[in-house]
Design a protein around this motif. Structure first.
Motif, PDB file in Angstrom:
ATOM      1  N   ALA A 155       0.846  -1.203   0.000  1.00  0.00           N
ATOM      2  CA  ALA A 155       0.000   0.000   0.000  1.00  0.00           C
ATOM      3  C   ALA A 155       0.874   1.243   0.000  1.00  0.00           C
ATOM      4  CB  ALA A 155      -0.905  -0.006   1.228  1.00  0.00           C
ATOM      5  N   LEU A 156       0.390   2.257  -0.683  1.00  0.00           N
ATOM      6  CA  LEU A 156       1.084   3.541  -0.771  1.00  0.00           C
ATOM      7  C   LEU A 156       0.174   4.630  -0.212  1.00  0.00           C
ATOM      8  CD1 LEU A 156       3.337   5.448  -1.871  1.00  0.00           C
ATOM      9  CD2 LEU A 156       2.126   5.447  -4.055  1.00  0.00           C
ATOM     10  N   ALA A 157       0.650   5.325   0.841  1.00  0.00           N
ATOM     11  CA  ALA A 157      -0.135   6.425   1.413  1.00  0.00           C
ATOM     12  C   ALA A 157       0.608   7.727   1.222  1.00  0.00           C
ATOM     13  CB  ALA A 157      -0.376   6.183   2.894  1.00  0.00           C
ATOM     14  N   ASP A 158      -0.139   8.807   1.249  1.00  0.00           N
ATOM     15  CA  ASP A 158       0.412  10.151   1.074  1.00  0.00           C
ATOM     16  C   ASP A 158      -0.138  11.002   2.198  1.00  0.00           C
ATOM     17  OD1 ASP A 158      -0.213  12.955   0.405  1.00  0.00           O
ATOM     18  OD2 ASP A 158       0.337  12.533  -1.674  1.00  0.00           O
ATOM     19  N   ASP A 159       0.738  11.571   3.023  1.00  0.00           N
ATOM     20  CA  ASP A 159       0.264  12.566   3.977  1.00  0.00           C
ATOM     21  C   ASP A 159       0.928  13.873   3.603  1.00  0.00           C
ATOM     22  OD1 ASP A 159      -1.615  12.810   6.169  1.00  0.00           O
ATOM     23  OD2 ASP A 159       0.091  13.652   7.247  1.00  0.00           O
ATOM     24  N   SER A 160       0.100  14.868   3.381  1.00  0.00           N
ATOM     25  CA  SER A 160       0.644  16.096   2.829  1.00  0.00           C
ATOM     26  C   SER A 160       0.004  17.291   3.505  1.00  0.00           C
ATOM     27  CB  SER A 160       0.417  16.119   1.313  1.00  0.00           C
ATOM     28  OG  SER A 160      -0.852  15.614   0.983  1.00  0.00           O
ATOM     29  N   GLY A 161       0.517  18.471   3.207  1.00  0.00           N
ATOM     30  CA  GLY A 161      -0.070  19.662   3.816  1.00  0.00           C
ATOM     31  C   GLY A 161       0.607  20.929   3.357  1.00  0.00           C
ATOM     32  N   LEU A 162      -0.002  22.013   3.754  1.00  0.00           N
ATOM     33  CA  LEU A 162       0.475  23.349   3.411  1.00  0.00           C
ATOM     34  C   LEU A 162       1.090  23.970   4.662  1.00  0.00           C
ATOM     35  CD1 LEU A 162       0.339  25.671   1.219  1.00  0.00           C
ATOM     36  CD2 LEU A 162      -1.720  26.435   2.409  1.00  0.00           C
ATOM     37  N   CYS A 163       2.340  24.428   4.548  1.00  0.00           N
ATOM     38  CA  CYS A 163       3.032  25.018   5.695  1.00  0.00           C
ATOM     39  C   CYS A 163       3.322  26.477   5.381  1.00  0.00           C
ATOM     40  CB  CYS A 163       4.332  24.268   5.971  1.00  0.00           C
ATOM     41  SG  CYS A 163       4.083  22.501   6.278  1.00  0.00           S
ATOM     42  N   VAL A 164       2.728  27.372   6.155  1.00  0.00           N
ATOM     43  CA  VAL A 164       2.832  28.807   5.883  1.00  0.00           C
ATOM     44  C   VAL A 164       3.863  29.419   6.831  1.00  0.00           C
ATOM     45  CG1 VAL A 164       1.535  30.969   5.716  1.00  0.00           C
ATOM     46  CG2 VAL A 164       0.399  28.785   5.215  1.00  0.00           C
ATOM     47  N   ALA A 165       4.884  30.063   6.252  1.00  0.00           N
ATOM     48  CA  ALA A 165       6.004  30.573   7.057  1.00  0.00           C
ATOM     49  C   ALA A 165       5.517  31.514   8.161  1.00  0.00           C
ATOM     50  CB  ALA A 165       7.013  31.272   6.150  1.00  0.00           C
ATOM     51  N   ALA A 166       4.676  32.488   7.807  1.00  0.00           N
ATOM     52  CA  ALA A 166       4.257  33.498   8.786  1.00  0.00           C
ATOM     53  C   ALA A 166       3.337  32.927   9.866  1.00  0.00           C
ATOM     54  CB  ALA A 166       3.566  34.658   8.073  1.00  0.00           C
ATOM     55  N   LEU A 167       2.823  31.720   9.633  1.00  0.00           N
ATOM     56  CA  LEU A 167       1.960  31.067  10.634  1.00  0.00           C
ATOM     57  C   LEU A 167       2.727  29.944  11.342  1.00  0.00           C
ATOM     58  CD1 LEU A 167      -1.415  30.823   8.607  1.00  0.00           C
ATOM     59  CD2 LEU A 167      -0.608  32.677  10.092  1.00  0.00           C
ATOM     60  N   ASP A 168       4.039  30.081  11.373  1.00  0.00           N
ATOM     61  CA  ASP A 168       4.898  29.083  12.030  1.00  0.00           C
ATOM     62  C   ASP A 168       4.648  27.669  11.520  1.00  0.00           C
ATOM     63  OD1 ASP A 168       6.068  31.041  13.639  1.00  0.00           O
ATOM     64  OD2 ASP A 168       4.448  30.884  15.126  1.00  0.00           O
ATOM     65  N   GLY A 169       4.385  27.570  10.219  1.00  0.00           N
ATOM     66  CA  GLY A 169       4.225  26.243   9.625  1.00  0.00           C
ATOM     67  C   GLY A 169       2.802  25.703   9.611  1.00  0.00           C
ATOM     68  N   ALA A 170       1.862  26.427  10.203  1.00  0.00           N
ATOM     69  CA  ALA A 170       0.448  25.988  10.174  1.00  0.00           C
ATOM     70  C   ALA A 170      -0.102  26.204   8.754  1.00  0.00           C
ATOM     71  CB  ALA A 170      -0.364  26.796  11.182  1.00  0.00           C
ATOM     72  N   PRO A 171      -1.145  25.498   8.358  1.00  0.00           N
ATOM     73  CA  PRO A 171      -1.822  24.410   9.072  1.00  0.00           C
ATOM     74  C   PRO A 171      -1.021  23.101   9.123  1.00  0.00           C
ATOM     75  CG  PRO A 171      -2.894  24.806   6.944  1.00  0.00           C
ATOM     76  CD  PRO A 171      -1.842  25.865   7.098  1.00  0.00           C
ATOM     77  N   GLY A 172       0.002  22.937   8.285  1.00  0.00           N
ATOM     78  CA  GLY A 172       0.905  21.793   8.389  1.00  0.00           C
ATOM     79  C   GLY A 172       0.200  20.451   8.422  1.00  0.00           C
ATOM     80  N   VAL A 173       0.497  19.681   9.444  1.00  0.00           N
ATOM     81  CA  VAL A 173      -0.055  18.324   9.527  1.00  0.00           C
ATOM     82  C   VAL A 173      -1.585  18.373   9.729  1.00  0.00           C
ATOM     83  CG1 VAL A 173       0.271  17.923  11.997  1.00  0.00           C
ATOM     84  CG2 VAL A 173       0.582  16.033  10.416  1.00  0.00           C
ATOM     85  N   TYR A 174      -2.103  19.538  10.083  1.00  0.00           N
ATOM     86  CA  TYR A 174      -3.561  19.683  10.301  1.00  0.00           C
ATOM     87  C   TYR A 174      -4.280  20.327   9.114  1.00  0.00           C
ATOM     88  CZ  TYR A 174      -1.744  18.542  14.830  1.00  0.00           C
ATOM     89  OH  TYR A 174      -1.076  17.895  15.829  1.00  0.00           O
TER      90      TYR A 174
END
Ligand code: ITT
Ligand code: MG
Length: 210
Positions: free
Chosen positions: A73-92
Motif C-alpha cells: 500500500a502507498l499512502a500520502d500525507d501532505s499539507g500546506l506550511c505557511v512561514a508566517a503562521l509558524d508552519g500551520a496548518p501543516g499536519v492539520y
C-alpha cells in the motif's frame, strides 16, 4: 541508508480517500506496470490520523491498507506550511477544512479553509511574508510490516483571491516559485512535473524501481 525494497509489478493499494490525490498518484504510477486500486474502491476504512507528523500519519494510513488488503500500500500525507503562521496548518491542513456541509453531514469546505489561512495572514498586516510550501510524505507498507518513507516539497507564495479550477484542495491559492499561475491554473501535467508529490515520488522511483 538502508537497502530499499523493490516494488514488483502487480497490485498496489493507494491508501487515500482523497479523489484528487488518487488521480495524481495514478498518473505518477502509470509508467511503472503497477495496477493501482484505491482504498475507497476496496471499501477499506479511513483510519483516524492521530499522528503529530506527516511521516506518522502516512505510515498509519499505509499500514492500515496493507493489512486490510494484504498487499503493498502507498499512502500520502501532505499539507500546506505557511512561514508566517509558524508552519500551520501543516499536519492539520485537512482538519482546517472540516465543516458541516449544506447536506448537514460532515464534509470539507476548501474555500472556507483557504479563507481561514488568508484571515490569519491578514491579521498579521499588509506586509506579511506570504511564502508557503506544500510538503508530501509518501509511505509504502508491505503486509509483512516492512515500510519505506519518501519526502518532497515545493516552495511558493499564497495568493488571494483563489484562482483556477484544476487540481484540488488549496491549489487555487498556491503559486509555485517561478510561475504566474496557481496550481489550479496550471495544466495538471505541469503540476505533476514539479509538485511536492512529484518530488517525493521521484525519490520513491529511484529507490524502488531503478
Ligand atoms: O488522508 P487521505 O485519505 O489521503 O486524504 P486527505 O485529504 O485527508 O489528505 P491528508 O490527510 O494528507 O491532508 C492533506 C491536505 O493537504 C492538502 N493538499 C495536499 N496536497 C495538495 C495538493 O497537491 N494541492 C492542494 N492541496 C493539497 C489537501 O487539502 C489535503 O486534504
Ligand atoms: Mg487525511
Amino acid at each position: 541508508m538502508a537497502d530499499h525494497r523493490k516494488l514488483e509489478p502487480g497490485k498496489l493499494v493507494i491508501a487515500s480517500h482523497n479523489q484528487g490525490k488518487v488521480r495524481e498518484i495514478r498518473a505518477l504510477l502509470a509508467p511503472f506496470g503497477i495496477e493501482p486500486v484505491s482504498a475507497g474502491e476496496l471499501d477499506l476504512p479511513e483510519p483516524e490520523e492521530t499522528g503529530t507528523t506527516f511521516a506518522e500519519n502516512a505510515l498509519l494510513k499505509a499500514r492500515a491498507s496493507a493489512e486490510g488488503a494484504n498487499c503493498v500500500a502507498l499512502a500520502d500525507d501532505s499539507g500546506l506550511c505557511v512561514a508566517a503562521l509558524d508552519g500551520a496548518p501543516g499536519v492539520y491542513t485537512a482538519d482546517w477544512a472540516e465543516a458541516d456541509s449544506y447536506e448537514g453531514g460532515p464534509g470539507r469546505d476548501w474555500y472556507m479553509a483557504m479563507g481561514k489561512v488568508e484571515g490569519k495572514l491578514s491579521e498579521l498586516g499588509p506586509n506579511t511574508d506570504r511564502s508557503a510550501y506544500f510538503t508530501c510524505t509518501l509511505a509504502l507498507a508491505w503486509p509483512d510490516g516492512h515500510s519505506e518513507l519518501f519526502e518532497g516539497r515545493i516552495q511558493g507564495n499564497l495568493v488571494w483571491p483563489p484562482r483556477g479550477t484544476l487540481g484540488f484542495g488549496y491549489d487555487p491559492v498556491f503559486q509555485p516559485i517561478g510561475f504566474e499561475q496557481t496550481f489550479a491554473e496550471l495544466d495538471p501535467q505541469q503540476k505533476h512535473d514539479m509538485s511536492h508529490r512529484a518530488d517525493a515520488f521521484e525519490k520513491l522511483v529511484k529507490a524502488c524501481f531503478d
